[in-house]
Each structure stands twice: as C-alpha cells, then as structure tokens.
Design a protein around this motif. Sequence first.
Motif, PDB file in Angstrom:
ATOM      1  N   ARG A   1      -8.314   4.409  -3.958  1.00 31.77           N
ATOM      2  CA  ARG A   1      -8.733   4.202  -2.563  1.00 31.77           C
ATOM      3  C   ARG A   1      -9.831   3.142  -2.587  1.00 31.77           C
TER       4      ARG A   1
ATOM      5  N   GLN B   1      -1.128   8.016   1.737  1.00 29.12           N
ATOM      6  CA  GLN B   1      -1.574   9.271   1.144  1.00 29.12           C
ATOM      7  C   GLN B   1      -1.956  10.237   2.262  1.00 29.12           C
TER       8      GLN B   1
ATOM      9  N   ALA C   1      -1.515   1.816  -5.466  1.00 32.98           N
ATOM     10  CA  ALA C   1      -1.020   2.330  -6.742  1.00 32.98           C
ATOM     11  C   ALA C   1      -0.875   1.154  -7.702  1.00 32.98           C
TER      12      ALA C   1
ATOM     13  N   LYS D   1       0.840  -1.182   0.000  1.00 28.52           N
ATOM     14  CA  LYS D   1       0.000   0.000   0.000  1.00 28.52           C
ATOM     15  C   LYS D   1       0.881   1.239   0.000  1.00 28.52           C
ATOM     16  N   VAL D   2       0.286   2.344  -0.391  1.00 25.55           N
ATOM     17  CA  VAL D   2       0.953   3.633  -0.399  1.00 25.55           C
ATOM     18  C   VAL D   2       0.215   4.521   0.590  1.00 25.55           C
TER      19      VAL D   2
ATOM     20  N   ILE E   1       0.335  12.380  -2.611  1.00 26.44           N
ATOM     21  CA  ILE E   1       1.348  11.359  -2.398  1.00 26.44           C
ATOM     22  C   ILE E   1       2.657  12.140  -2.339  1.00 26.44           C
TER      23      ILE E   1
ATOM     24  N   VAL F   1      -3.776   3.844   0.269  1.00 27.86           N
ATOM     25  CA  VAL F   1      -4.286   3.731  -1.081  1.00 27.86           C
ATOM     26  C   VAL F   1      -3.439   2.682  -1.799  1.00 27.86           C
TER      27      VAL F   1
ATOM     28  N   ILE G   1      -3.869   5.818  -8.705  1.00 27.33           N
ATOM     29  CA  ILE G   1      -3.959   5.753  -7.245  1.00 27.33           C
ATOM     30  C   ILE G   1      -5.420   5.488  -6.924  1.00 27.33           C
TER      31      ILE G   1
ATOM     32  N   LEU H   1       6.972   3.771  -6.771  1.00 26.68           N
ATOM     33  CA  LEU H   1       6.133   4.904  -7.127  1.00 26.68           C
ATOM     34  C   LEU H   1       6.929   6.196  -7.106  1.00 26.68           C
TER      35      LEU H   1
ATOM     36  N   ARG I   1      -5.629  15.636  -1.779  1.00 22.51           N
ATOM     37  CA  ARG I   1      -5.041  14.312  -1.569  1.00 22.51           C
ATOM     38  C   ARG I   1      -3.669  14.320  -2.218  1.00 22.51           C
TER      39      ARG I   1
ATOM     40  N   MET J   1     -10.378   7.669  -7.099  1.00 19.54           N
ATOM     41  CA  MET J   1      -9.078   7.414  -7.705  1.00 19.54           C
ATOM     42  C   MET J   1      -8.614   8.618  -8.503  1.00 19.54           C
TER      43      MET J   1
ATOM     44  N   THR K   1       2.435  13.495  -6.508  1.00 25.33           N
ATOM     45  CA  THR K   1       1.185  13.671  -7.246  1.00 25.33           C
ATOM     46  C   THR K   1       0.125  14.154  -6.265  1.00 25.33           C
TER      47      THR K   1
END
Length: 143
Positions: free
Chosen positions: A116, A5, A73, A2-3, A48, A71, A114, A140, A46, A100, A33
């Motif tokens: 969610r 955010q 990716a 997961k990433v 990243i 989130v 990206i 990413l 939102r 997204m 982003t």
Amino acid sequence: MKVTQISSFIENRPGRLHAACEALAAKGVNIHTLMLADTSEFGILRLIVADPAAGKAALEAAGYIAKLTDVVAVEIPDDAGGLAGILAKADAASLNIEYMYAFSTAVGKRAIVIIRFSDADRAVNELQQRGVNVVAPVELLQA
C-alpha cells in the motif's frame, strides 16, 4: 496495474474472523491472500479476493465495515535480498509505503509483495520504470 484490496475492521474476540471468512465463503468469494493486524480491541483484516466488490458486499451484509483500497502487487525473487532490492527501488523513487504483506507462489523462486503506497499510480509508474514486475490483478489470481 493496481489490485483492489478489501480492508475490514473486526472485533478482537473469538469467532469474529471465522464469521467473516464464513460470510465470504457463503457468497462464493475465494480468498487469495490476507493479512490481519490486531490491537486489544479490534483487528484490521486486509484481503485480496477473486471478486472484491462481492467480497465487500458479503462482509457488509454480515455486519462488518469494509472498504476497497488500491494496492500494488510486485513480483520479487523468493530469496535473501529479494525484498531489499524492491525496497531500494522504492526508496530511489521516494515512494512512501504505508504497509505491506507477502506470499510465496513458488518457494525459493517467486514471491508476491502486496504494498500500500500513499500514491499507487505513481508507484506503479516509478517501479515499472525501474524494471520491477508489477503484477496485474489477473496474473495475481493465477499465481
């Protein structure tokens, strides 16, 4: 994979987005982003960023409400139908998408979406089982 955010509420008035970005810049937090959704009263930003914890702290120190969320990716071909293919796999797994946004890393070759999901852990597992390249945070940031 997961990433993390950052989600932040921002008043919908001149200068507030600039001030938020300045707060991040002042602490050396690089934005990779972002997506901004607005209403007449406020927006939801939102982001990243390279260091989510530092970004959240910088925004909060500047008076913004900020929250860290997970989130996912995913890599898609940057061509007609690339997104539809990923969404078909998400539908086949009955994954619920809340929102997204996307960006291209190599126009005409590769894009990152990206997403969610209501259950990020399940989404990662289901998408990987279906052959989707779920991008790790370190990948990413090198995109």
